[in-house]
Design an enzyme around this catalytic site. Structure first.
Site, PDB file in Angstrom:
ATOM      1  CE  LYS A 196      40.946  34.284  37.833  1.00  0.00           C
ATOM      2  NZ  LYS A 196      41.519  34.953  38.728  1.00  0.00           N
TER       3      LYS A 196
HETATM    4  C1  LIG Z   1      38.653  37.441  33.713  1.00  0.00           C
HETATM    5  C2  LIG Z   1      40.040  37.587  34.043  1.00  0.00           C
HETATM    6  N1  LIG Z   1      41.139  37.491  33.127  1.00  0.00           N
HETATM    7  C3  LIG Z   1      42.414  37.598  33.330  1.00  0.00           C
HETATM    8  C4  LIG Z   1      42.847  37.366  34.824  1.00  0.00           C
HETATM    9  C5  LIG Z   1      44.293  37.514  35.176  1.00  0.00           C
HETATM   10  O1  LIG Z   1      44.748  36.473  35.760  1.00  0.00           O
HETATM   11  P1  LIG Z   1      45.842  36.506  36.781  1.00  0.00           P
HETATM   12  O2  LIG Z   1      45.543  37.441  38.130  1.00  0.00           O
HETATM   13  O3  LIG Z   1      46.272  35.042  36.828  1.00  0.00           O
HETATM   14  O4  LIG Z   1      46.913  37.504  36.109  1.00  0.00           O
HETATM   15  C6  LIG Z   1      41.818  37.513  35.775  1.00  0.00           C
HETATM   16  C7  LIG Z   1      42.098  37.215  37.275  1.00  0.00           C
HETATM   17  O5  LIG Z   1      41.454  37.447  37.901  1.00  0.00           O
HETATM   18  C8  LIG Z   1      40.452  37.331  35.435  1.00  0.00           C
HETATM   19  O6  LIG Z   1      39.377  37.253  36.171  1.00  0.00           O
END
Ligand SMILES: Cc1ncc(COP(=O)(O)O)c(C=O)c1O
Length: 404
Positions: A196
């Site tokens: 990210k």
């Molecule tokens: C659009 C979206 N929502 C939620 C998430 C979830 O985040 P995390 O990987 O920190 O749990 C991601 C992670 O790739 C994502 O791309």
């Protein structure tokens, strides 16, 4: 002698892109300080609180709550809002698993809204037709950092008394009509996972202006404890979803670079858009909308359309990778067609998840080329390097045709 690197020619990208994550001695010192202090968890240190306040202020929202990851940052508000079995939550069909898995996790039913294959965001023309008496919430994703038209979405939500939870995993620093994404709904969720635009390896954040909701979410993330109450008093069904002080210290350092990095991605994103406009084989997607006043450009998305005659998208991507540009095809299928959904009962009156037609998401899955955010960092020379590599592959397409 072949020109393309995939066939042994010289690589187009001479200087490698800026490696992600970006860090220096100040990040190491910040983590080191926490380690040496011995204050490794949020109740002993101040880094979580400091980061929560700073990021909430940045977004113009009252309360921030750090959590272990972006998935939990969607699960917690859903749970605390009392969304569960029998309830429906609308999510886009072109997004990462977690946007929908969070809904499953609280026992509710995801209802997939197809996406617009140009903006890659939820197709708001379809949204209202998916609302039923069981619908409780909508989780829009500002995909790749392009803001969803939130005024339009919120108006629909208000009309049907639905809660909106913005999934801001891709949109750190994006603005909609001048306001930060993450400040445009009742509650919003950020991810700080390794890929990210702001990262601590893993991590997440929830933002809200609603004090009562914040307090319930705080309790939910820390074993049912209430702020100011004794340690061994547990007031609610909850889990331990706290972020460590080491991660929060790292986030504070990383956050200090976010504005500059966002500006660099923006400039290089615009450069790519402008320079690739004239390529008949490729389509520029995620066009600038009047409301998207700033884009975080978590991904630069090209459409392989119509593509090079006789050369598959996969081959084109391999050729780009060989030239030194890290590109991928993104999600292989609309989320509703992931294997897990063959085990899940679909919403009442709907076909099985696997049979659900999502033509917009199908197009995105079949034709997309994602270029990762770190390659947009730095000066315009990096943007130009991507453009040059793409032009080189297009100009030497014959070499690829011979490989098919
Ligand atoms: C659009 C979206 N929502 C939620 C998430 C979830 O985040 P995390 O990987 O920190 O749990 C991601 C992670 O790739 C994502 O791309």
């Amino acid at each position: 002698m072949a020109k393309l690197a995939i066939l042994g020619g010289e690589k187009s990208v001479g200087n490698p892109f800026i490696k992600w994550p970006v860090f220096d001695q100040s990040d190491i010192r910040a983590v080191d300080e926490v380690l040496n202090s011995g204050n490794w968890f949020r109740y002993d240190g101040k880094n979580n609180e400091t980061f929560e306040t700073a990021y909430a202020q940045y977004c113009g929202v009252k309360y921030g709550l750090t959590v272990t990851n972006g998935t939990a940052a969607i699960e917690i508000p859903l749970a605390v809002l009392g969304i569960g079995p029998g309830d429906e939550v609308i999510v886009p069909s072109y997004t990462f698993y977690s946007t929908a898995s969070a809904v499953l996790f609280v026992g509710a039913t995801p209802v997939f809204c197809d996406v617009d294959p140009v903006s890659y965001n939820m197709n708001l023309d379809l949204l209202e037709s998916l609302i039923t008496p069981r619908t409780k919430a909508i989780v829009p994703v500002h995909f790749a950092g392009l803001p969803v038209d939130m005024d339009r979405l919120n108006a629909i939500a208000v009309r049907h008394e639905l809660t909106v939870i913005e999934d801001c995993a891709h949109s750190h620093g994006s603005t909609y009509k001048g306001k930060m994404t993450g400040s445009l709904s009742c509650v919003s969720a950020f991810s700080f996972q390794a890929s990210k635009n702001l990262t601590s390896g893993e991590g997440g954040l929830i933002l809200t202006d609603d004090e009562a909701l914040y307090q319930k979410m705080f309790t939910r993330h820390t074993c049912g404890r209430q702020i100011g109450k004794p340690w061994y008093e547990h007031h609610a069904v909850a889990s331990n979803i706290r972020l460590t002080e080491m991660q929060a210290a790292l986030l504070l350092r990383q956050f200090s670079r976010l504005e500059e990095q966002t500006e660099q991605r923006l400039q290089n994103g615009l450069l790519l858009e402008k320079s690739l406009q004239g390529c008949p084989e490729l389509m520029i997607t995620q066009k600038q909308e009047p409301w998207s006043t700033r884009r975080a450009w978590h991904l630069f998305i090209l459409r392989y359309h119509p593509g090079i005659e006789g050369v598959s998208r996969e081959r084109f991507i391999q050729a780009l990778n060989a030239e030194g540009v890290s590109a991928s095809g993104g999600y292989p299928m609309p989320l509703n067609r992931q294997p897990v959904f063959s085990t899940i009962r679909p919403p009442q009156g709907s076909p099985s998840y696997g049979e659900l037609e999502q033509p917009g998401a199908d197009t995105c899955c079949a034709k997309t080329i994602w270029i990762a955010q770190n390659q947009l960092l730095g000066g315009p020379e990096y943007g130009r390097a991507i453009v040059d590599a793409i032009h080189k592959v297009l100009e030497n397409a014959d070499e690829l045709r011979n490989m098919e």
